[in-house]
Scaffold this active site. Structure first.
Site, PDB file in Angstrom:
ATOM      1  N   VAL A  11     -17.659   4.672  -1.802  1.00 25.09           N
ATOM      2  CA  VAL A  11     -18.129   2.951  -1.669  1.00 25.09           C
ATOM      3  C   VAL A  11     -19.527   3.281  -1.066  1.00 25.09           C
ATOM      4  CG1 VAL A  11     -17.915   0.768  -0.537  1.00 25.09           C
ATOM      5  CG2 VAL A  11     -15.978   2.097  -1.353  1.00 25.09           C
ATOM      6  N   ALA A  12     -19.597   3.974   0.240  1.00 28.96           N
ATOM      7  CA  ALA A  12     -20.858   3.907   0.893  1.00 28.96           C
ATOM      8  C   ALA A  12     -22.089   4.474   0.050  1.00 28.96           C
ATOM      9  CB  ALA A  12     -20.716   4.495   2.201  1.00 28.96           C
ATOM     10  N   GLY A  25     -20.011   7.567   7.211  1.00 32.70           N
ATOM     11  CA  GLY A  25     -19.269   7.725   6.097  1.00 32.70           C
ATOM     12  C   GLY A  25     -20.014   7.337   5.008  1.00 32.70           C
ATOM     13  N   GLY A  67     -18.904   8.251   1.446  1.00 39.28           N
ATOM     14  CA  GLY A  67     -18.203   8.510   0.209  1.00 39.28           C
ATOM     15  C   GLY A  67     -18.413   7.550  -0.758  1.00 39.28           C
ATOM     16  N   LYS A  86       0.922  -1.120  -0.017  1.00 46.06           N
ATOM     17  CA  LYS A  86      -0.180   0.130   0.030  1.00 46.06           C
ATOM     18  C   LYS A  86       0.956   1.098  -0.039  1.00 46.06           C
ATOM     19  CE  LYS A  86      -4.549   1.148   1.031  1.00 46.06           C
ATOM     20  NZ  LYS A  86      -5.799   0.415   0.727  1.00 46.06           N
TER      21      LYS A  86
HETATM   22  N1  LIG Z   1     -12.773   2.684  -2.639  1.00 51.81           N
HETATM   23  C1  LIG Z   1     -12.425   1.358  -2.489  1.00 51.81           C
HETATM   24  O1  LIG Z   1     -12.636   0.667  -3.715  1.00 51.81           O
HETATM   25  C2  LIG Z   1     -12.049   0.795  -1.334  1.00 51.81           C
HETATM   26  C3  LIG Z   1     -12.286   1.367  -0.250  1.00 51.81           C
HETATM   27  N2  LIG Z   1     -11.955   0.594   1.151  1.00 51.81           N
HETATM   28  C4  LIG Z   1     -11.954   1.147   2.264  1.00 51.81           C
HETATM   29  O2  LIG Z   1     -13.527   2.004   2.406  1.00 51.81           O
HETATM   30  C5  LIG Z   1     -13.555   3.123   3.162  1.00 51.81           C
HETATM   31  C6  LIG Z   1     -14.170   4.011   2.318  1.00 51.81           C
HETATM   32  O3  LIG Z   1     -13.465   4.133   1.202  1.00 51.81           O
HETATM   33  P1  LIG Z   1     -13.971   5.459  -0.056  1.00 51.81           P
HETATM   34  O4  LIG Z   1     -15.494   5.457   0.011  1.00 51.81           O
HETATM   35  O5  LIG Z   1     -13.242   5.158  -1.108  1.00 51.81           O
HETATM   36  O6  LIG Z   1     -13.481   6.780   0.544  1.00 51.81           O
HETATM   37  P2  LIG Z   1     -14.201   8.268   0.647  1.00 51.81           P
HETATM   38  O7  LIG Z   1     -13.200   9.029   0.945  1.00 51.81           O
HETATM   39  O8  LIG Z   1     -14.782   8.436  -0.682  1.00 51.81           O
HETATM   40  O9  LIG Z   1     -15.193   8.158   1.643  1.00 51.81           O
HETATM   41  C7  LIG Z   1     -15.057   8.288   3.127  1.00 51.81           C
HETATM   42  C8  LIG Z   1     -16.065   8.944   3.665  1.00 51.81           C
HETATM   43  O10 LIG Z   1     -15.906   9.180   5.062  1.00 51.81           O
HETATM   44  C9  LIG Z   1     -16.356  10.307   5.517  1.00 51.81           C
HETATM   45  N3  LIG Z   1     -15.494  10.328   6.952  1.00 51.81           N
HETATM   46  C10 LIG Z   1     -14.207  10.591   7.242  1.00 51.81           C
HETATM   47  N4  LIG Z   1     -13.960  10.500   8.536  1.00 51.81           N
HETATM   48  C11 LIG Z   1     -15.331  10.471   9.118  1.00 51.81           C
HETATM   49  C12 LIG Z   1     -16.084  10.379  10.322  1.00 51.81           C
HETATM   50  N5  LIG Z   1     -14.828  10.422  11.412  1.00 51.81           N
HETATM   51  N6  LIG Z   1     -17.162  10.286  10.541  1.00 51.81           N
HETATM   52  C13 LIG Z   1     -17.948  10.037   9.447  1.00 51.81           C
HETATM   53  N7  LIG Z   1     -17.768  10.277   8.352  1.00 51.81           N
HETATM   54  C14 LIG Z   1     -16.216  10.398   8.217  1.00 51.81           C
HETATM   55  C15 LIG Z   1     -15.651  11.262   4.436  1.00 51.81           C
HETATM   56  O11 LIG Z   1     -16.160  12.458   4.636  1.00 51.81           O
HETATM   57  C16 LIG Z   1     -15.973  10.714   3.343  1.00 51.81           C
HETATM   58  O12 LIG Z   1     -17.288  11.109   2.678  1.00 51.81           O
HETATM   59  C17 LIG Z   1     -11.848   3.403   3.539  1.00 51.81           C
HETATM   60  O13 LIG Z   1     -11.460   2.850   4.853  1.00 51.81           O
HETATM   61  C18 LIG Z   1     -10.919   2.335   2.365  1.00 51.81           C
HETATM   62  O14 LIG Z   1      -9.805   2.446   2.788  1.00 51.81           O
HETATM   63  C19 LIG Z   1     -11.503  -0.712   1.078  1.00 51.81           C
HETATM   64  C20 LIG Z   1     -11.505  -1.356  -0.040  1.00 51.81           C
HETATM   65  C21 LIG Z   1     -11.710  -0.718  -1.379  1.00 51.81           C
HETATM   66  C1  LIG Z   2      -8.892   0.281  -3.506  1.00 54.34           C
HETATM   67  C2  LIG Z   2      -8.590  -1.233  -4.002  1.00 54.34           C
HETATM   68  C3  LIG Z   2      -8.428  -1.377  -5.527  1.00 54.34           C
HETATM   69  C4  LIG Z   2      -7.360  -1.780  -3.340  1.00 54.34           C
HETATM   70  C5  LIG Z   2      -7.186  -1.427  -1.931  1.00 54.34           C
HETATM   71  O1  LIG Z   2      -6.141  -0.684  -1.675  1.00 54.34           O
HETATM   72  C6  LIG Z   2      -7.982  -1.914  -0.957  1.00 54.34           C
HETATM   73  O2  LIG Z   2      -8.638  -2.790  -1.182  1.00 54.34           O
HETATM   74  O3  LIG Z   2      -7.747  -1.420   0.095  1.00 54.34           O
END
Ligand SMILES: NC(=O)C1=CN([C@@H]2O[C@H](COP(=O)(O)OP(=O)(O)OC[C@H]3O[C@@H](n4cnc5c(N)ncnc54)[C@H](O)[C@@H]3O)[C@@H](O)[C@H]2O)C=CC1
Ligand SMILES: CC(C)CC(=O)C(=O)O
Length: 364
Positions: free
Chosen positions: A184-185, A180, A182, A80
């Site tokens: 994914v959610a 959160g 963002g 990572k």
């Molecule tokens: N994007 C992907 O395909 C993958 C993401 N993940 C994990 O999933 C999680 C979310 O990823 P994404 O949606 O891509 O990130 P993102 O940055 O788009 O979404 C995260 C959201 O959490 C919010 N946030 C941050 N701190 C917070 C708090 N204390 N309370 C409430 N909300 C808060 C942010 O404002 C943002 O909207 C991360 O931990 C990431 O490592 C894991 C595997 C794959």
């Molecule tokens: C966002 C994925 C493509 C890879 C990764 O770093 C994860 O699964 O946390």
């Protein structure tokens, strides 16, 4: 932090510091284990308070990728990157291109993708310098943004966890507290809304909350209140270490199943969930849809094939609950066993010599 001691304790292979003055790049690439293949894991850009915090995050996330890739049955190791900086204000073209050159220098030991704070556009800039990047624009034959597929995997894993806790994998009418909303959610909420689940959401970004309220009829709560909701399922989808001494006693749910990496602050918090009878879908298994999707690029990307494989997260989570019951251990430990056993088996079976071009005398 005594870095070498930490690396030795958890058996890390390599930690690389990348600096480029012109662009302001400060990146840390952590490679945990490449027994199964090249290390694949995303690049996170975050405004870390200290360098130590950034190093720790890179190390913890890289180890998580080793386990994630192994448990998903991928022939990939774990790594990572974290880039120190504010993703909203500190990005520039030169930064990602400089980073791409550092990745190229690793000659395939590490392949990157998106994570929190990075986008497809950033991956496209990295791709200007190296092929060791996935999740670039579909126009290049790539899989694009992994988040929707990650969300699909989380949805599948959540269903498996609901089956374990409630005896049915239907999420209709279930109340789900999402931390959160963002990339994914947002998509996860879409799947849940389509199945008529009731959503409670919290995010530090009001615009993200507003979107979920408007599009999915979600109820907004304050970020500090998300843990104590009268809900069936808690879905952590922001950052890590949110299952900890302060939050665990607030939980009223029967299931914890969400996208965030490194949800347990410490392993003992996974044991505590187990003791409390809360079904925990191990983070690196339930959120493996994104990496399964980008890894498919190594075979020439096929969306249908990738989605089929992501659906398998349901069965993997079910298998982990079976191991948990068989061995009388918490689910996080059952998942670790699954991953560690695969790595150990493959390490043993890799002993025979394989021609890789380097031993060919034609090179003289
Ligand atoms: N994007 C992907 O395909 C993958 C993401 N993940 C994990 O999933 C999680 C979310 O990823 P994404 O949606 O891509 O990130 P993102 O940055 O788009 O979404 C995260 C959201 O959490 C919010 N946030 C941050 N701190 C917070 C708090 N204390 N309370 C409430 N909300 C808060 C942010 O404002 C943002 O909207 C991360 O931990 C990431 O490592 C894991 C595997 C794959
Ligand atoms: C966002 C994925 C493509 C890879 C990764 O770093 C994860 O699964 O946390």
């Amino acid at each position: 932090m005594e870095i070498f001691k930490y690396m030795e304790t958890y058996d890390y292979e390599q930690l690389i510091f990348c600096q480029d003055k012109t662009s302001g790049l400060k990146a840390i690439i952590a490679i945990h284990d490449t027994t199964l293949g090249p290390a694949l894991g995303g690049t996170r850009m975050w405004n870390y308070a200290t360098e130590e915090e950034a190093i720790e995050d890179a190390l913890r996330l890289a180890k998580g990728m080793t386990y994630k890739n192994a448990a998903a049955g991928l022939n990939l190791g774990g790594g990572k990157t974290v880039i120190i900086g504010d993703p909203l204000t500190d990005k520039n073209e030169e930064m990602f291109r400089a980073f791409g050159r550092f990745i190229q220098g690793l000659n395939g030991r590490y392949i990157t993708a998106e994570d929190v704070g990075t986008t497809v556009a950033d991956m496209d800039l990295i791709h200007e310098e190296t092929n060791y990047v996935t999740g670039i624009s579909p126009a290049f034959g790539s899989s694009g943004n992994p988040s929707p597929v990650t969300a699909y995997g989380v949805y599948m894993g959540m269903k498996a966890a609901a089956m374990e806790a409630y005896g049915s994998d239907s999420l209709e009418g279930k109340t789900i507290a999402v931390q959160g909303v963002g990339n994914v959610a947002y998509k996860l909420c879409d799947f849940l809304h389509q199945e008529s689940a009731k959503l409670i959401v919290a995010d530090i970004n009001q615009a993200s909350v507003d979107r979920a309220v408007k599009e999915f009829g979600a109820t907004q709560v304050d970020v500090s209140e998300i843990y104590s909701q009268e809900a069936d399922i808690f879905a952590p989808c922001a950052l890590g270490a949110i299952i900890n001494d302060d939050t665990i006693s607030q939980l009223k749910v029967k299931v914890v199943a969400g996208a965030a990496n490194n949800q347990l602050k410490e392993p003992r918090h996974g044991d505590k969930l187990h003791e409390m009878g809360i079904v925990y879908a191990p983070d690196y298994v339930i959120n493996s849809g994104g990496v399964i999707n980008v890894a498919d690029e190594l075979n020439g990307y096929n969306h249908e094939r990738a989605l089929k494989r992501v659906e398998g997260i349901y069965d993997t989570i079910t298998r982990i609950f079976e191991i948990s019951k068989r061995d009388g251990v918490a689910s996080y430990m059952a998942a670790d066993r699954l991953a560690e056993e695969r790595i150990a088996r493959m390490a043993k079976s890799r002993r025979q010599f394989l021609q890789n071009g380097k031993h060919s005398l034609t090179n003289r």
